[in-house]
Design a protein around this motif. Structure first.
Motif: not given
Length: 194
Positions: A111, A116, A131, A134, A136, A138
């Motif tokens: 991420h 992360r 992720d 969030t 979002e 990767l």
């Protein structure tokens, strides 16, 4: 477990290359990493010196990814000597290049905003490609392409292998066999006396 600070020079370099940390050489560092080459010794020593001052806080530390050349090793010895803190141990994690690519890097995803790290096999996200925190997407790091990894490993072998002899002659080298992550971790813990 040992209250030591971890200083990962790879993380420091990526933070600079991706603009999370400001540095005058960010553009040069970004280009060097993208090519799979090693960052110049004097630049690395400056970054390590600055990072140790910021992060070590008088505690012991573990350097991950430094030194990688004899020049860096000699400069690190001089730096630590100035502070009366010679290296107590050097761990050489012995892993084949194929294992590094196939088992460790090929499945790695990150991420980007937070740093992360996930792995398709060893630390998968709850939802593939997303992720956990969030939601979002990767991504694969720019320096995790196979051609860049193979170039980096070849450079690593040329520049780093002489360090094995350097530290063995000083009596501080511990070679840790790591045919896979789980055995490598267990072998490292054993070498640390855990």
């Amino acid at each position: 477990d040992r209250a030591l600070r971890l200083v990962s020079t790879g993380d420091v370099l990526r933070d600079i290359a991706h603009g999370r940390v400001q540095h005058a050489l960010a553009s040069s560092i970004r280009d060097t990493l993208a090519a799979g080459a090693l960052v110049a010794d004097d630049t690395m020593l400056e970054l390590v010196r600055d990072t140790l001052e910021l992060r070590a806080g008088g505690r012991g530390f573990v350097l991950d990814g430094f030194p990688r050349t004899l020049g860096q090793a000699r400069a690190l010895d001089a730096l630590l000597g100035e502070h009366g803190a010679p290296l107590q141990a050097v761990f050489h994690i012995d892993v084949s290049p194929d294992v590094i690519w196939e088992q460790r890097i090929k499945g790695r995803r990150v991420h980007a905003p937070s740093g992360r790290v996930y792995h398709d096999e060893f630390n998968p996200p709850k939802v593939a490609g997303v992720d956990d925190v969030t939601g979002e997407p990767l991504v694969r790091r720019d320096d995790d392409r196979e051609d860049v990894v193979r170039a980096r490993l070849a450079n690593y072998a040329r520049a780093t292998e002489p360090l094995v002899d350097y530290y063995a002659q000083r009596g501080v080298l511990h070679v840790v066999d790591s045919p896979n992550s789980h055995e490598g971790y267990a072998n490292l813990r054993a070498a640390l006396g855990d």
